[in-house]
Design a protein around this motif. Structure first.
Motif, short mmCIF file in Angstrom:
data_model
loop_
_atom_site.label_atom_id
_atom_site.label_comp_id
_atom_site.label_asym_id
_atom_site.label_seq_id
_atom_site.Cartn_x
_atom_site.Cartn_y
_atom_site.Cartn_z
N LEU A 1 14.77 -4.69 63.84
CA LEU A 1 14.32 -3.30 63.70
C LEU A 1 13.31 -2.97 64.80
O LEU A 1 13.36 -1.87 65.38
N TRP A 2 12.43 -3.90 65.12
CA TRP A 2 11.43 -3.70 66.17
C TRP A 2 12.10 -3.50 67.54
O TRP A 2 11.72 -2.63 68.32
N VAL A 3 13.12 -4.31 67.82
CA VAL A 3 13.76 -4.27 69.14
C VAL A 3 14.60 -3.02 69.31
O VAL A 3 14.55 -2.35 70.36
N PHE A 4 15.38 -2.65 68.29
CA PHE A 4 16.39 -1.60 68.45
C PHE A 4 16.03 -0.27 67.78
O PHE A 4 16.59 0.76 68.15
N GLY A 5 15.12 -0.29 66.83
CA GLY A 5 14.83 0.93 66.09
C GLY A 5 14.12 2.00 66.88
O GLY A 5 14.36 3.21 66.70
N ASN A 6 13.22 1.60 67.79
CA ASN A 6 12.40 2.59 68.49
C ASN A 6 13.23 3.55 69.34
O ASN A 6 12.95 4.75 69.40
N ASN A 7 14.27 3.03 69.99
CA ASN A 7 15.10 3.89 70.83
C ASN A 7 15.93 4.87 70.02
O ASN A 7 16.18 6.01 70.45
N ILE A 8 16.37 4.46 68.84
CA ILE A 8 17.13 5.37 67.98
C ILE A 8 16.21 6.43 67.39
O ILE A 8 16.58 7.61 67.31
N GLU A 9 15.00 6.04 67.03
CA GLU A 9 14.03 7.05 66.57
C GLU A 9 13.72 8.03 67.69
O GLU A 9 13.56 9.24 67.45
N ASP A 10 13.63 7.52 68.91
CA ASP A 10 13.39 8.38 70.07
C ASP A 10 14.48 9.42 70.24
O ASP A 10 14.22 10.60 70.49
N ARG A 11 15.75 9.01 70.07
CA ARG A 11 16.87 9.93 70.29
C ARG A 11 17.07 10.89 69.11
O ARG A 11 17.45 12.04 69.31
N LEU A 12 16.86 10.43 67.88
CA LEU A 12 17.11 11.28 66.72
C LEU A 12 15.93 12.14 66.35
O LEU A 12 16.10 13.22 65.76
N GLY A 13 14.73 11.70 66.68
CA GLY A 13 13.53 12.35 66.19
C GLY A 13 13.06 11.67 64.91
O GLY A 13 13.85 11.05 64.20
N HIS A 14 11.79 11.80 64.61
CA HIS A 14 11.20 11.03 63.51
C HIS A 14 11.88 11.28 62.17
O HIS A 14 12.33 10.35 61.50
N ALA A 15 11.96 12.53 61.74
CA ALA A 15 12.47 12.85 60.40
C ALA A 15 13.95 12.49 60.26
O ALA A 15 14.36 11.87 59.27
N LYS A 16 14.76 12.86 61.25
CA LYS A 16 16.19 12.55 61.19
C LYS A 16 16.42 11.05 61.20
O LYS A 16 17.34 10.54 60.55
N TYR A 17 15.60 10.34 61.95
CA TYR A 17 15.73 8.88 62.01
C TYR A 17 15.51 8.26 60.64
O TYR A 17 16.27 7.38 60.22
N LEU A 18 14.49 8.71 59.92
CA LEU A 18 14.22 8.16 58.60
C LEU A 18 15.37 8.43 57.65
O LEU A 18 15.80 7.54 56.90
N ILE A 19 15.88 9.66 57.66
CA ILE A 19 17.01 10.01 56.80
C ILE A 19 18.23 9.17 57.16
O ILE A 19 18.94 8.64 56.30
N PHE A 20 18.48 9.03 58.46
CA PHE A 20 19.61 8.22 58.95
C PHE A 20 19.48 6.78 58.49
O PHE A 20 20.43 6.17 57.98
N TYR A 21 18.29 6.21 58.64
CA TYR A 21 18.04 4.82 58.27
C TYR A 21 18.30 4.60 56.79
O TYR A 21 19.04 3.67 56.40
N LEU A 22 17.72 5.44 55.94
CA LEU A 22 17.88 5.28 54.49
C LEU A 22 19.32 5.52 54.06
O LEU A 22 19.83 4.85 53.16
N ALA A 23 19.99 6.49 54.70
CA ALA A 23 21.39 6.78 54.35
C ALA A 23 22.28 5.60 54.70
O ALA A 23 23.15 5.20 53.90
N CYS A 24 22.08 5.01 55.88
CA CYS A 24 22.88 3.84 56.26
C CYS A 24 22.63 2.69 55.30
O CYS A 24 23.57 1.98 54.90
#
Length: 224
Positions: free
Chosen positions: A85-108
């Motif tokens: 999560l540390w290695v790969f999560g930051n770039n996905i949060e960067d691209r999706l934005g904070h709120a969308k990233y959290l929703i995406f993470y929990l949905a997956c």
């Protein structure tokens, strides 16, 4: 192969990635603070996904699809998940934005848990861990940054070294390993019990697939 860091800078501070890591650590520290195995078992039965309970009592048990994402079965389970999560999560949060990233993470994570539940609906063993949600992050990463270089720890028998490999290689190997193992243990997974246990390969596979599907819908390829 074990990732250490990627050479893929971000434009934001990934607060939610840090927050998710922190929450997982706090919950795990609570787990190990429980005084005996019976208390830990009760804790898992209450907050992890127990397929049999979800099958018979969906209206009350659906929340475990989310709470189970913050539970772990041991130190290595926690550390390996948090490193990915540390290695790969930051770039996905960067691209999706904070709120969308959290929703995406929990949905997956929730959809990944449902994939494992579908394989063994009558299993009595708790299913837990952040692996399904993180697999979704890996799915998003591999389609958005397949050529990003990842510094990777490689074990070659008694020799240990580090190499730089494309994300496509290290994530691809992770997925192939899970597909092979998932198919090889399909019958076992369907008949999993408290005594047999096992790795939730189908949660990993499902999370990865849903990550590929959902990430573009959340704006993974949006133009700045």
């Amino acid at each position: 192969m074990f990732p250490l860091y990627d050479e893929n800078p971000t434009r934001i501070t990934p607060y939610f990635t840090y927050g998710l890591i922190g929450m997982n650590i706090v919950v795990f520290l609570h787990e190990i603070s429980l005084s005996n195995a019976q208390q830990l078992s009760q804790f898992f039965n209450q907050y992890a996904v127990v397929p049999q309970q979800l099958t018979t009592n969906w209206s009350e048990e659906w929340i475990t699809l989310f709470t189970s994402q913050f539970l772990h079965g041991g130190w290595w389970h926690l550390i390996s998940n948090m490193v990915f999560l540390w290695v790969f999560g930051n770039n996905i949060e960067d691209r999706l934005g904070h709120a969308k990233y959290l929703i995406f993470y929990l949905a997956c994570g929730a959809l990944a848990a449902l994939c494992q539940w579908f394989i063994g609906m009558n299993s009595e063993i708790p299913s837990l861990g952040a692996s399904g949600a993180i697999s979704g992050v890996l799915g998003a990463y591999i389609i958005r940054f397949p050529h990003a270089k990842v510094m990777t720890l490689v074990f070659l028998g008694i020799f240990i070294t580090t190499i730089r490999v494309p994300a496509l290689v290290i994530i691809g190997l992770f997925v192939v390993q899970n597909i092979i193992s998932g198919l090889a243990t399909l019958q076992t997974a369907a008949n999993m019990t408290v005594q047999t246990g096992g790795v939730a390969y189908w949660a990993h596979i499902g999370g990865f697939a849903f990550g590929i599907i959902l990430a573009p819908l959340f704006g993974l390829f949006r133009r700045d």
